[in-house]
Design a protein around this motif. Structure first.
Motif, PDB file in Angstrom:
ATOM      1  N   SER A  23      16.883   2.508  -8.593  1.00 24.91           N
ATOM      2  CA  SER A  23      17.319   3.223  -7.452  1.00 24.91           C
ATOM      3  C   SER A  23      15.943   4.070  -7.131  1.00 24.91           C
ATOM      4  O   SER A  23      14.842   4.451  -7.899  1.00 24.91           O
ATOM      5  CB  SER A  23      18.270   4.367  -7.694  1.00 24.91           C
ATOM      6  N   PRO A  24      15.596   4.282  -5.787  1.00 25.90           N
ATOM      7  CA  PRO A  24      14.388   4.837  -5.383  1.00 25.90           C
ATOM      8  C   PRO A  24      14.415   6.705  -5.864  1.00 25.90           C
ATOM      9  O   PRO A  24      15.811   6.802  -5.940  1.00 25.90           O
ATOM     10  CB  PRO A  24      14.284   4.688  -3.732  1.00 25.90           C
ATOM     11  N   CYS A  25      13.457   7.054  -6.347  1.00 25.91           N
ATOM     12  CA  CYS A  25      13.699   8.589  -6.653  1.00 25.91           C
ATOM     13  C   CYS A  25      13.816   9.375  -5.417  1.00 25.91           C
ATOM     14  O   CYS A  25      14.416  10.387  -5.562  1.00 25.91           O
ATOM     15  CB  CYS A  25      12.556   8.814  -7.264  1.00 25.91           C
ATOM     16  N   ARG A  26      13.332   8.929  -4.159  1.00 24.80           N
ATOM     17  CA  ARG A  26      13.748   9.561  -2.788  1.00 24.80           C
ATOM     18  C   ARG A  26      13.844   8.760  -1.637  1.00 24.80           C
ATOM     19  O   ARG A  26      13.151   7.712  -1.762  1.00 24.80           O
ATOM     20  CB  ARG A  26      12.669  10.819  -2.718  1.00 24.80           C
ATOM     21  N   VAL A  27      14.427   9.066  -0.717  1.00 25.88           N
ATOM     22  CA  VAL A  27      14.609   8.298   0.670  1.00 25.88           C
ATOM     23  C   VAL A  27      14.544   9.347   1.764  1.00 25.88           C
ATOM     24  O   VAL A  27      15.140  10.468   1.756  1.00 25.88           O
ATOM     25  CB  VAL A  27      16.316   7.895   0.512  1.00 25.88           C
ATOM     26  N   THR A  28      13.569   8.889   2.277  1.00 27.71           N
ATOM     27  CA  THR A  28      13.143   9.673   3.535  1.00 27.71           C
ATOM     28  C   THR A  28      13.731   9.142   4.934  1.00 27.71           C
ATOM     29  O   THR A  28      13.233   7.782   4.903  1.00 27.71           O
ATOM     30  CB  THR A  28      11.727  10.060   3.691  1.00 27.71           C
ATOM     31  N   ARG A  29      14.276   9.644   5.713  1.00 23.42           N
ATOM     32  CA  ARG A  29      15.048   8.819   6.897  1.00 23.42           C
ATOM     33  C   ARG A  29      14.275   9.626   7.954  1.00 23.42           C
ATOM     34  O   ARG A  29      14.692  10.990   8.211  1.00 23.42           O
ATOM     35  CB  ARG A  29      16.208   8.690   6.884  1.00 23.42           C
ATOM     36  N   PHE A  30      13.981   9.204   9.089  1.00 21.70           N
ATOM     37  CA  PHE A  30      13.557   9.891  10.339  1.00 21.70           C
ATOM     38  C   PHE A  30      14.621   9.319  11.332  1.00 21.70           C
ATOM     39  O   PHE A  30      14.675   8.298  11.601  1.00 21.70           O
ATOM     40  CB  PHE A  30      12.087   9.519  10.605  1.00 21.70           C
ATOM     41  N   GLU A  31      14.827  10.266  12.219  1.00 21.38           N
ATOM     42  CA  GLU A  31      15.821   9.849  13.544  1.00 21.38           C
ATOM     43  C   GLU A  31      14.903   9.546  14.659  1.00 21.38           C
ATOM     44  O   GLU A  31      13.628  10.038  14.904  1.00 21.38           O
ATOM     45  CB  GLU A  31      16.382  11.142  14.037  1.00 21.38           C
ATOM     46  N   VAL A  32      14.818   8.203  15.258  1.00 21.75           N
ATOM     47  CA  VAL A  32      13.677   7.754  16.000  1.00 21.75           C
ATOM     48  C   VAL A  32      14.367   8.194  17.341  1.00 21.75           C
ATOM     49  O   VAL A  32      15.490   7.804  17.764  1.00 21.75           O
ATOM     50  CB  VAL A  32      13.526   6.138  15.958  1.00 21.75           C
ATOM     51  N   ALA A  33      13.530   8.579  18.360  1.00 15.67           N
ATOM     52  CA  ALA A  33      13.871   9.318  19.390  1.00 15.67           C
ATOM     53  C   ALA A  33      14.103   8.232  20.327  1.00 15.67           C
ATOM     54  O   ALA A  33      13.626   7.091  20.517  1.00 15.67           O
ATOM     55  CB  ALA A  33      12.495  10.028  20.175  1.00 15.67           C
ATOM     56  N   ASP A  34      15.323   8.455  21.119  1.00 12.67           N
ATOM     57  CA  ASP A  34      15.404   7.303  22.195  1.00 12.67           C
ATOM     58  C   ASP A  34      14.840   7.557  23.457  1.00 12.67           C
ATOM     59  O   ASP A  34      15.010   8.461  24.122  1.00 12.67           O
ATOM     60  CB  ASP A  34      16.933   7.630  22.668  1.00 12.67           C
ATOM     61  N   VAL A  35      13.492   7.124  23.681  1.00 15.43           N
ATOM     62  CA  VAL A  35      12.536   7.453  24.721  1.00 15.43           C
ATOM     63  C   VAL A  35      13.187   7.137  26.190  1.00 15.43           C
ATOM     64  O   VAL A  35      12.768   8.168  26.901  1.00 15.43           O
ATOM     65  CB  VAL A  35      11.390   6.661  24.500  1.00 15.43           C
ATOM     66  N   ASN A  69       8.349   1.651  17.414  1.00 10.77           N
ATOM     67  CA  ASN A  69       8.772   2.974  17.247  1.00 10.77           C
ATOM     68  C   ASN A  69       7.866   3.897  17.472  1.00 10.77           C
ATOM     69  O   ASN A  69       6.604   3.616  16.699  1.00 10.77           O
ATOM     70  CB  ASN A  69       9.519   3.063  16.074  1.00 10.77           C
ATOM     71  N   PRO A  70       8.046   5.185  18.059  1.00  7.69           N
ATOM     72  CA  PRO A  70       6.775   6.052  17.931  1.00  7.69           C
ATOM     73  C   PRO A  70       6.623   6.500  16.615  1.00  7.69           C
ATOM     74  O   PRO A  70       7.752   6.526  15.657  1.00  7.69           O
ATOM     75  CB  PRO A  70       7.640   7.161  18.604  1.00  7.69           C
ATOM     76  N   THR A  71       5.393   6.743  16.159  1.00  8.90           N
ATOM     77  CA  THR A  71       5.033   7.169  14.747  1.00  8.90           C
ATOM     78  C   THR A  71       3.975   8.252  14.903  1.00  8.90           C
ATOM     79  O   THR A  71       3.494   8.626  15.861  1.00  8.90           O
ATOM     80  CB  THR A  71       4.505   6.068  14.095  1.00  8.90           C
ATOM     81  N   GLY A  72       3.898   8.971  13.425  1.00  6.45           N
ATOM     82  CA  GLY A  72       3.001   9.912  13.556  1.00  6.45           C
ATOM     83  C   GLY A  72       3.351  11.291  14.461  1.00  6.45           C
ATOM     84  O   GLY A  72       4.378  11.611  14.708  1.00  6.45           O
ATOM     85  N   LEU A  73       2.264  11.618  15.097  1.00  8.89           N
ATOM     86  CA  LEU A  73       2.179  12.727  16.069  1.00  8.89           C
ATOM     87  C   LEU A  73       2.950  12.463  17.287  1.00  8.89           C
ATOM     88  O   LEU A  73       3.549  13.352  17.603  1.00  8.89           O
ATOM     89  CB  LEU A  73       0.770  12.956  16.565  1.00  8.89           C
ATOM     90  N   ALA A  74       3.199  11.348  17.737  1.00  8.66           N
ATOM     91  CA  ALA A  74       3.646  11.004  18.867  1.00  8.66           C
ATOM     92  C   ALA A  74       5.359  11.075  18.633  1.00  8.66           C
ATOM     93  O   ALA A  74       6.233  11.751  19.306  1.00  8.66           O
ATOM     94  CB  ALA A  74       3.729   9.464  19.367  1.00  8.66           C
ATOM     95  N   LYS A  76       6.591  13.238  16.417  1.00  8.76           N
ATOM     96  CA  LYS A  76       6.918  14.660  16.427  1.00  8.76           C
ATOM     97  C   LYS A  76       7.074  15.148  17.797  1.00  8.76           C
ATOM     98  O   LYS A  76       7.828  15.907  17.831  1.00  8.76           O
ATOM     99  CB  LYS A  76       5.678  15.138  15.343  1.00  8.76           C
ATOM    100  N   VAL A  77       6.038  14.727  18.413  1.00  9.42           N
ATOM    101  CA  VAL A  77       6.119  15.552  19.665  1.00  9.42           C
ATOM    102  C   VAL A  77       7.557  14.889  20.612  1.00  9.42           C
ATOM    103  O   VAL A  77       7.934  15.803  21.203  1.00  9.42           O
ATOM    104  CB  VAL A  77       4.852  14.905  20.693  1.00  9.42           C
ATOM    105  N   LEU A  78       7.789  13.933  20.473  1.00  9.70           N
ATOM    106  CA  LEU A  78       9.113  13.520  21.138  1.00  9.70           C
ATOM    107  C   LEU A  78      10.441  14.245  20.531  1.00  9.70           C
ATOM    108  O   LEU A  78      11.232  14.737  21.365  1.00  9.70           O
ATOM    109  CB  LEU A  78       9.320  12.160  21.188  1.00  9.70           C
ATOM    110  N   ALA A  79      10.340  14.396  19.173  1.00 10.77           N
ATOM    111  CA  ALA A  79      11.288  15.103  18.652  1.00 10.77           C
ATOM    112  C   ALA A  79      11.271  16.624  19.073  1.00 10.77           C
ATOM    113  O   ALA A  79      12.364  17.002  19.246  1.00 10.77           O
ATOM    114  CB  ALA A  79      11.193  15.062  17.163  1.00 10.77           C
ATOM    115  N   THR A  80      10.181  17.334  19.273  1.00 13.93           N
ATOM    116  CA  THR A  80      10.234  18.435  19.707  1.00 13.93           C
ATOM    117  C   THR A  80      10.443  18.564  21.117  1.00 13.93           C
ATOM    118  O   THR A  80      11.218  19.561  21.630  1.00 13.93           O
ATOM    119  CB  THR A  80       8.500  18.999  19.808  1.00 13.93           C
ATOM    120  N   ILE A  81      10.282  17.486  22.198  1.00 14.51           N
ATOM    121  CA  ILE A  81      10.826  17.448  23.366  1.00 14.51           C
ATOM    122  C   ILE A  81      12.356  17.572  23.616  1.00 14.51           C
ATOM    123  O   ILE A  81      12.931  17.888  24.328  1.00 14.51           O
ATOM    124  CB  ILE A  81      10.109  16.261  24.136  1.00 14.51           C
TER     125      ILE A  81
END
Length: 94
Positions: A23-35, A69-74, A76-81
């Motif tokens: 099993s993975p020691c941690r799993v990180t999931r990010f919600e992808v913005a519906d642009v 999918n948007p990655t990195g700073l993009a 984060k900016v889309l999530a902020t928007i």
């Protein structure tokens, strides 16, 4: 341990996780913005969104068509928007 041995061990661990042996020691999931929905909500064109984000219209189209999918700073900016639509207009004004 050498870099090669560390990489080898890491790859073996990835294979074990993929095969369900470990099993993975941690799993990180990010919600992808519906642009597309976000752009519709803002009532702006692909060109306007691309200009505000400092990217190309082709990139916006790829995100909207789910080819990429948007990655990195993009991302984060889309999530902020999404959380604060007024932030888009702040970006667009600069």
């Amino acid at each position: 341990m050498s870099v090669f041995n560390e990489l080898k061990a890491s790859l073996q661990e990835a294979v074990d996780i993929k095969q369900g042996v470990k099993s993975p020691c941690r799993v990180t999931r990010f919600e992808v913005a519906d642009v597309k929905a976000l752009r519709s909500q803002l009532n702006v064109s692909q060109q306007e969104l691309a200009t505000a984000l400092g990217t190309s219209v082709d990139t916006i189209k790829s995100w909207e068509n789910k080819r990429r999918n948007p990655t990195g700073l993009a991302a984060k900016v889309l999530a902020t928007i999404q959380d604060n639509p007024k932030f888009f207009y702040e970006l667009a004004s600069h």
